[in-house]
Design a protein around this motif. Structure first.
Motif, short mmCIF file in Angstrom:
data_model
loop_
_atom_site.label_atom_id
_atom_site.label_comp_id
_atom_site.label_asym_id
_atom_site.label_seq_id
_atom_site.Cartn_x
_atom_site.Cartn_y
_atom_site.Cartn_z
N SER A 81 0.73 -1.20 -0.25
CA SER A 81 0.01 0.19 -0.15
C SER A 81 0.84 1.13 0.07
O SER A 81 1.39 1.84 1.15
N GLU A 82 1.10 1.86 -1.30
CA GLU A 82 1.78 3.11 -1.36
C GLU A 82 1.32 3.79 -2.60
O GLU A 82 0.88 3.17 -3.69
N PRO A 83 1.09 5.14 -2.54
CA PRO A 83 0.74 5.79 -4.01
C PRO A 83 1.55 5.36 -5.18
O PRO A 83 2.93 5.27 -4.96
N LEU A 84 1.10 4.94 -6.31
CA LEU A 84 1.83 4.53 -7.45
C LEU A 84 2.66 5.83 -7.83
O LEU A 84 3.70 5.49 -8.22
N LEU A 85 2.34 6.87 -7.63
CA LEU A 85 3.06 8.06 -7.95
C LEU A 85 4.24 8.17 -7.36
O LEU A 85 5.62 8.53 -7.79
N LYS A 86 4.40 7.79 -5.80
CA LYS A 86 5.42 7.79 -5.12
C LYS A 86 6.62 6.89 -5.65
O LYS A 86 7.76 6.81 -5.50
N ALA A 87 5.89 5.55 -5.84
CA ALA A 87 6.69 4.27 -6.20
C ALA A 87 7.51 4.65 -7.32
O ALA A 87 8.59 4.15 -7.56
N ASN A 88 6.87 5.26 -8.53
CA ASN A 88 7.58 5.46 -9.72
C ASN A 88 8.57 6.38 -9.74
O ASN A 88 9.28 6.57 -10.56
N ARG A 89 8.76 7.20 -8.69
CA ARG A 89 9.62 8.24 -8.42
C ARG A 89 10.95 7.71 -8.08
O ARG A 89 12.06 8.21 -8.51
N TYR A 90 11.05 6.42 -7.97
CA TYR A 90 12.44 5.56 -7.41
C TYR A 90 12.81 4.95 -9.01
O TYR A 90 13.73 4.42 -8.38
N ARG A 91 12.04 4.87 -9.81
CA ARG A 91 12.55 4.19 -11.03
C ARG A 91 13.95 4.72 -11.44
O ARG A 91 14.45 3.74 -11.90
N PHE A 92 14.11 5.74 -11.54
CA PHE A 92 15.47 6.32 -12.02
C PHE A 92 16.43 6.05 -11.21
O PHE A 92 17.50 5.57 -11.59
N TYR A 93 16.58 5.86 -9.74
CA TYR A 93 17.45 5.51 -8.95
C TYR A 93 17.68 4.06 -9.20
O TYR A 93 18.81 3.61 -9.23
N VAL A 94 16.70 3.17 -9.33
CA VAL A 94 16.76 1.98 -9.62
C VAL A 94 17.64 1.46 -10.57
O VAL A 94 18.41 0.69 -10.91
N THR A 95 17.56 2.28 -11.90
CA THR A 95 18.03 1.96 -13.02
C THR A 95 19.71 2.35 -13.04
O THR A 95 20.52 1.74 -13.36
N VAL A 96 19.83 3.53 -12.25
CA VAL A 96 21.26 3.95 -12.08
C VAL A 96 21.87 2.85 -11.20
O VAL A 96 23.13 2.38 -11.61
N LEU A 97 21.46 2.51 -10.12
CA LEU A 97 21.95 1.60 -9.31
C LEU A 97 22.23 0.04 -10.01
O LEU A 97 23.29 -0.55 -10.00
N LEU A 98 21.23 -0.36 -11.09
CA LEU A 98 21.53 -1.56 -11.76
C LEU A 98 22.80 -1.36 -12.64
O LEU A 98 23.41 -2.05 -12.72
N ALA A 99 22.67 -0.18 -13.31
CA ALA A 99 23.68 0.03 -14.10
C ALA A 99 25.33 -0.06 -13.59
O ALA A 99 25.91 -0.59 -14.26
N THR A 100 25.05 0.70 -12.42
CA THR A 100 26.40 0.65 -11.61
C THR A 100 26.85 -0.80 -11.12
O THR A 100 27.96 -1.17 -11.46
N ALA A 101 26.03 -1.55 -10.61
CA ALA A 101 26.27 -2.99 -10.24
C ALA A 101 26.44 -3.83 -11.47
O ALA A 101 27.39 -4.74 -11.17
N TYR A 102 26.02 -3.73 -12.56
CA TYR A 102 26.08 -4.52 -13.47
C TYR A 102 27.46 -4.18 -14.19
O TYR A 102 27.99 -4.97 -14.67
N SER A 103 27.71 -2.85 -14.16
CA SER A 103 29.03 -2.49 -14.90
C SER A 103 30.23 -3.10 -14.07
O SER A 103 31.29 -3.66 -14.66
N ILE A 104 30.07 -3.04 -12.65
CA ILE A 104 31.19 -3.53 -11.97
C ILE A 104 31.23 -5.07 -12.09
O ILE A 104 32.30 -5.80 -12.27
N ALA A 105 29.85 -5.99 -12.29
CA ALA A 105 30.02 -7.27 -12.47
C ALA A 105 30.60 -7.67 -13.69
O ALA A 105 31.48 -8.40 -14.08
N ILE A 106 30.46 -6.86 -14.99
CA ILE A 106 30.94 -6.73 -16.31
C ILE A 106 32.71 -6.90 -16.02
O ILE A 106 33.22 -7.74 -16.52
N ALA A 107 32.94 -5.98 -15.56
CA ALA A 107 34.41 -5.72 -15.37
C ALA A 107 35.29 -6.82 -14.40
O ALA A 107 35.95 -7.39 -14.91
#
Length: 273
Positions: free
Chosen positions: A242-268
């Motif tokens: 139970s959380e407003p969808l608008l609030k949950a969607n705001r974190y999508r950018f941070y999730v993408t950046v975090l995933l790109a960072t973790a994935y880049s480290i894994a690749i290296a």
């Protein structure tokens, strides 16, 4: 960033010139992404999709309704951002002998303008597919720019980022479901239903977190560190949390950046056993 790390990890090494080229590519990708966002605001406004009261207008500073940029200047600004990115592509093509880059640019431009432009794939329920293909193209093109090499490896390794990037668009379209349905906008959630779109969103996010483990075992498991940031948004979209969808969607950018960072480290790490 991911494309540059792929190139440096498997083809050309982490040298000053490769790092500089990766930074240049990142600047170009940001320019193209900004151009798409600006032009999306332009076309959505022209088509009447974005209007006072629309979720996309209320949750962020909209270029037209929020920032007050008139449509003519908005269109020119989007074109200028695209021209700047294209200039960087031209420099890389000529200075570093990357003859295939104009082809990447042509296909990328086609996909960019087809998203919400005259073709309007977004309004046909094909926006997520457009973004998925664009993400693959950008990562492969970035790797090619940095290394000059081209192989199937880059396309395969681009898939986790393509899934998370297109899930961002899907989340926005789920957020706008009621508005779009009421105004005849046939996005993917409107075409398949909100429940089916929500489950598809969950599958795309979880695939982006789990697929690296299959591609880059065991270092790919590093992307699971992003789960605490990603899973709450998934549960909210599914209606479990139970959380407003608008609030949950705001974190999508941070999730993408975090995933790109973790994935880049894994690749290296995976390329240097």
């Amino acid at each position: 960033m991911v494309g540059g790390v792929i190139a440096m990890s498997y083809f050309c090494g982490f040298r000053p010139m490769s790092i500089a080229l990766t930074a240049m590519v990142a600047l170009g990708v940001v320019s193209f992404q900004a151009a798409e966002n600006v032009l999306n605001d332009y076309f959505d406004t022209v088509r009447g999709v974005d209007a006072p009261g629309a979720p996309g207008v209320m949750m962020r500073p909209h270029s037209f309704y929020g920032l007050g940029i008139d449509l003519g200047r908005l269109k020119a600004f989007g074109a200028s951002l695209f021209a700047f990115g294209s200039a960087l592509v031209a420099i890389a093509t000529l200075a570093f002998n990357r003859p295939l880059l104009p082809l990447f640019l042509a296909v990328g431009a086609f996909l960019l303008f087809c998203y919400s432009g005259p073709v309007g794939l977004k309004y046909m329920g094909l926006g997520e597919l457009d973004v998925f293909v664009t993400a693959v193209l950008m990562i492969v093109g970035a790797a090619y720019t940095v290394s000059g090499a081209l192989s199937l490896r880059e396309a395969v390794l681009s898939l986790p980022m393509a899934f998370i990037t297109s899930s961002v668009v899907l989340a926005d379209n789920i957020r706008d479901y009621e508005w779009d349905k009421a105004h005849g906008v046939r996005t993917l959630p409107v075409r398949v239903g909100k429940a089916a779109a929500s489950w598809l969103y969950a599958a795309m996010v979880l695939t982006s977190l789990l697929l690296p483990a299959a591609l880059l075992w065991p270092w790919g498991l590093l992307t699971l560190a992003v789960a605490p940031a990603a899973v709450p948004a998934v549960l909210t979209v599914l209606g479990v949390r139970s959380e407003p969808l608008l609030k949950a969607n705001r974190y999508r950018f941070y999730v993408t950046v975090l995933l790109a960072t973790a994935y880049s480290i894994a690749i290296a790490l995976s390329s240097h056993p």
